[in-house]
Design an enzyme around this catalytic site. Structure first.
Site, PDB file in Angstrom:
ATOM      1  N   CYS A  65      48.219   0.328  57.876  1.00 22.57           N
ATOM      2  CA  CYS A  65      47.741  -0.965  57.371  1.00 22.57           C
ATOM      3  C   CYS A  65      48.686  -1.565  56.343  1.00 22.57           C
ATOM      4  O   CYS A  65      48.670  -2.783  56.116  1.00 22.57           O
ATOM      5  CB  CYS A  65      46.336  -0.827  56.783  1.00 22.57           C
ATOM      6  SG  CYS A  65      46.043   0.684  55.874  1.00 22.57           S
ATOM      7  N   ASP A  97      41.550   4.326  53.356  1.00 18.31           N
ATOM      8  CA  ASP A  97      40.292   5.019  53.611  1.00 18.31           C
ATOM      9  C   ASP A  97      40.349   5.982  54.789  1.00 18.31           C
ATOM     10  O   ASP A  97      39.740   7.049  54.755  1.00 18.31           O
ATOM     11  CB  ASP A  97      39.175   3.996  53.840  1.00 18.31           C
ATOM     12  CG  ASP A  97      38.801   3.259  52.564  1.00 18.31           C
ATOM     13  OD1 ASP A  97      39.480   3.474  51.548  1.00 18.31           O
ATOM     14  OD2 ASP A  97      37.839   2.478  52.586  1.00 18.31           O
ATOM     15  N   CYS A 138      44.815  -2.793  53.590  1.00 19.08           N
ATOM     16  CA  CYS A 138      43.740  -1.812  53.720  1.00 19.08           C
ATOM     17  C   CYS A 138      42.501  -2.255  52.949  1.00 19.08           C
ATOM     18  O   CYS A 138      42.557  -3.105  52.066  1.00 19.08           O
ATOM     19  CB  CYS A 138      44.214  -0.448  53.252  1.00 19.08           C
ATOM     20  SG  CYS A 138      43.158   0.889  53.856  1.00 19.08           S
ATOM     21  N   ASP A 139      41.387  -1.603  53.271  1.00 22.49           N
ATOM     22  CA  ASP A 139      40.053  -2.050  52.864  1.00 22.49           C
ATOM     23  C   ASP A 139      39.936  -2.555  51.432  1.00 22.49           C
ATOM     24  O   ASP A 139      39.517  -3.680  51.188  1.00 22.49           O
ATOM     25  CB  ASP A 139      39.045  -0.901  53.037  1.00 22.49           C
ATOM     26  CG  ASP A 139      38.853  -0.508  54.485  1.00 22.49           C
ATOM     27  OD1 ASP A 139      39.617  -1.001  55.327  1.00 22.49           O
ATOM     28  OD2 ASP A 139      37.961   0.295  54.772  1.00 22.49           O
ATOM     29  N   LYS A 140      40.250  -1.716  50.448  1.00 22.96           N
ATOM     30  CA  LYS A 140      40.006  -2.088  49.052  1.00 22.96           C
ATOM     31  C   LYS A 140      41.116  -2.948  48.471  1.00 22.96           C
ATOM     32  O   LYS A 140      40.940  -3.577  47.432  1.00 22.96           O
ATOM     33  CB  LYS A 140      39.840  -0.830  48.175  1.00 22.96           C
ATOM     34  CG  LYS A 140      38.807   0.153  48.691  1.00 22.96           C
ATOM     35  CD  LYS A 140      37.483  -0.509  49.001  1.00 22.96           C
ATOM     36  CE  LYS A 140      36.579   0.377  49.832  1.00 22.96           C
ATOM     37  NZ  LYS A 140      37.077   0.707  51.158  1.00 22.96           N
ATOM     38  N   CYS A 210      42.742  -1.120  60.605  1.00 24.27           N
ATOM     39  CA  CYS A 210      41.811  -0.678  61.649  1.00 24.27           C
ATOM     40  C   CYS A 210      41.255  -1.880  62.413  1.00 24.27           C
ATOM     41  O   CYS A 210      40.879  -2.898  61.820  1.00 24.27           O
ATOM     42  CB  CYS A 210      40.689   0.132  61.037  1.00 24.27           C
ATOM     43  SG  CYS A 210      41.256   1.654  60.252  1.00 24.27           S
ATOM     44  N   GLU A 462      32.741   6.665  51.030  1.00 19.69           N
ATOM     45  CA  GLU A 462      32.250   6.270  52.344  1.00 19.69           C
ATOM     46  C   GLU A 462      31.945   7.509  53.176  1.00 19.69           C
ATOM     47  O   GLU A 462      32.548   8.562  52.971  1.00 19.69           O
ATOM     48  CB  GLU A 462      33.293   5.422  53.077  1.00 19.69           C
ATOM     49  CG  GLU A 462      33.486   4.056  52.471  1.00 19.69           C
ATOM     50  CD  GLU A 462      34.460   3.191  53.253  1.00 19.69           C
ATOM     51  OE1 GLU A 462      34.486   1.982  52.994  1.00 19.69           O
ATOM     52  OE2 GLU A 462      35.201   3.731  54.105  1.00 19.69           O
ATOM     53  N   SER A 488      31.626   3.238  55.761  1.00 19.52           N
ATOM     54  CA  SER A 488      32.772   2.516  56.299  1.00 19.52           C
ATOM     55  C   SER A 488      32.285   1.351  57.136  1.00 19.52           C
ATOM     56  O   SER A 488      31.208   1.398  57.732  1.00 19.52           O
ATOM     57  CB  SER A 488      33.593   3.472  57.167  1.00 19.52           C
ATOM     58  OG  SER A 488      34.447   2.756  58.028  1.00 19.52           O
TER      59      SER A 488
END
Length: 585
Positions: A65, A97, A138-140, A210, A462, A488
């Site tokens: 990512c 993650d 990425c996520d955060k 993702c 998560e 998640s």
């Protein structure tokens, strides 16, 4: 929609240094030492006299990512230069993650969001940059970057790094979530070692985040819906060179915002946050949005907590058939027109505030006026033919969650929206995962994972490893799971997160015993346990705090500072308490 009050802008067509933060490092004889450092890096007098623009990325070699962000940053710098600014690239961390999942590393994930915001703030403050382009994958890192933009309030544009291309496994599209579920299938004896190896080698074929409507793509949708990113910029996959064109345009757009005097808090009004929540619900997005939107609003001094988010979720139709609850991945959404077609359909249905400002300097409605809804596709539905009349995410309250909780119901229907069963309690995620893979639970139970909240974890882990293993064992619809931690965006099934107050502060989830009857009702929005107030009070009196084992370092600091999930798990007092805004120094 009611007409909103227009923000007071700060137009600066000539880039007057006397009104910009960089005057503190570049203007006047007393700043000769400072300028000498800039000359040492190859800048000339013209570049030093121009606005200095931070280009902040989360580039690293931790995961796919992030790996394409450096390339896109170079393109963003070209755009800044073309727009009359001097770009200065810097990087910050990311905790990814997918790699942190299922072990102690996940405790670092949510804490990284706030560290990203803090580190970008400190870099911008220390070097007095005038504007910013931020890139994250990425996520955060997406909410972390947007929090920094809102906190600093200099003219800024956000750019998502792009999603991964779908993997191919035996004729079907797969994502990393299929690999997590493959672990459960392997544990159940349904997948051989070679099957699992073949899947893991095929699932992630390129750079990018993702691929389903997990947290990264959910927050990418937010970046466009809330107005901090250019329309369509979130759609192209990370390997596509068209991303570089959006990066250049983002650099130019930041300079345009500087000229127009439009700042992030002018863009991110209360109405803009409402728009973001609508788009999350309409796409069946991640429950993590219920954590990140309140945290972003906190940076603006706007109250927009979990309850505000879930009220909007409840009245929003679900129109995008995306994984994990649906059929398609981000690449499929991109191929039919991307996030703009979702926004356009919601605008036409009167579900979004069209008059809010955006990073183009125009309104959301103006940006999307020429978007045409594509026919002969079933990735995105018309509102009138929606997959569900209410959003893909639901808020819950009750005597087990006085502060609230959240559950993703995208892809679930009818009787599956209500679950009642006896509790089976675990005080760590590891204990729960071990019980799942060893089948030490019964169908019909509610698995309870506690002491994994923001303070108790610390870090609010998560639980994808556990939930995916349940589906790999083919029991994902036969049990429910509740936690004061998180799930998640890739999680599916009846999984309730953000249960508050968390166990570590004496919340009801910490008072449960094995066998207590729990009811989850996603229709009525209730999460309750069949215990009287008197019994809960008795148990609370006997309850003793549980130490998390982190007595030094970053996680100790995080546990000391972090607030409850209902308010976004924030770590500082926010804009309502600030004495000044960085942009005005």
């Amino acid at each position: 929609m009611a007409k909103k009050k227009q923000p007071k802008l700060h137009p600066n067509p000539t880039f007057d240094k006397a009104k910009m933060p960089s005057r503190h490092t570049t203007a006047g004889p007393e700043r000769a030492p400072h300028r000498s450092y800039l000359y040492a890096m190859g800048l000339n007098e013209k570049q030093i006299a121009q606005p200095i623009v931070g280009v902040a990325t989360c580039w690293n070699e931790a995961a796919p990512c992030n790996i394409a962000l450096s390339r896109q940053a170079q393109a963003a710098k070209i755009g800044v230069d073309r727009g009359g600014g001097t770009p200065r690239e810097f990087t910050t961390i990311t905790v990814t993650d997918g790699i942190a999942m299922g072990h102690q590393g996940m405790k670092s994930s949510l804490a990284s969001r706030d560290l990203i915001a803090d580190s970008v703030e400190l870099t911008m403050r220390g070097h007095c940059y005038d504007a910013m382009v931020t890139l994250a994958g990425c996520d955060k890192s997406l909410p972390g970057m947007m929090m920094a933009m809102l906190r600093l309030n200099v003219p800024s544009v956000f750019l998502y790094g792009g999603s991964i291309l779908p993997g191919k496994f035996r004729g079907k599209d797969v994502t990393v979530v299929d690999v997590f579920e493959g672990v459960g299938m392997h544990a159940a004896g349904k997948f051989s070692d070679s099957d699992l190896h073949e899947l893991e080698c095929a699932a992630c074929p390129s750079a990018g985040s993702c691929g389903g409507q997990f947290t990264a793509n959910t927050m990418a949708c937010v970046s466009e819906a809330i107005g901090l990113a250019l329309p369509g910029s979130a759609g192209a996959p990370a390997p596509y060179e068209t991303r570089d064109q959006y990066a250049e345009a983002s650099g130019e757009a930041a300079m345009n915002l500087l000229r127009l005097g439009i700042r992030p808090r002018d863009i991110c009004s209360r109405e803009a946050f409402e728009n973001a929540a609508v788009v999350v619900a309409a796409t069946g997005g991640s429950t993590n949005a219920g954590l990140h939107l309140p945290a972003m609003a906190h940076e603006c001094g706007i109250k927009f907590d979990l309850h505000d988010v879930t009220k909007i979720f409840k009245k929003t139709p679900y129109i995008a058939d995306l994984k994990p609850g649906g059929k398609y991945v981000a690449f499929d959404l991109y191929n039919v027109g991307g996030i703009p077609i979702v926004i356009k359909e919601l605008l036409d249905a009167g579900l979004l505030h069209g008059d809010v400002l955006t990073a183009t300097g125009k309104t959301l409605a103006e940006n999307h006026k020429d978007v045409k809804f594509p026919e002969n596709q079933d990735v995105v539905y018309r509102v009138k033919n929606c997959l569900s009349p209410t959003g893909g995410v639901v808020g819950l309250k009750g005597n087990l969650a006085p502060d609230g909780a959240i559950v993703k119901v995208a892809g679930m229907h009818g009787e599956g929206l209500v679950f009642s069963g006896p509790a089976r309690c675990f005080d760590t995620e590891e204990a729960a995962f071990d019980a799942v893979v060893k089948r030490k639970f019964k169908d019909g139970e509610v698995l309870v994972i506690r002491y994994e909240g923001p303070k108790g974890g610390p870090g609010m882990r998560e639980m994808l490893s556990t939930t995916a293993a349940l589906f790999g064992l083919d029991v994902g619809h036969k049990v429910a799971l509740i936690t004061d931690g998180r799930f998640s965006g890739g999680t599916r099934g009846f999984c309730v997160g953000h249960v508050g107050p968390e166990a570590a502060v004496g919340g009801p989830i910490g008072l449960l015993k094995n066998g207590d009857m729990i009811t989850i009702d996603a229709v009525k929005g209730r999460l309750s346990v069949d215990l009287t107030d008197k019994e809960l009070k008795k148990r609370r009196k006997a309850w003793k705090p549980k130490k998390n084992g982190y007595t030094a370092g970053a996680l100790w600091k995080y546990a000391e500072l972090v607030g409850p999930a209902v308010d976004g798990a924030v770590t500082h007092p926010g804009a309502k308490k600030e004495s000044h805004i960085f942009a005005d120094i």
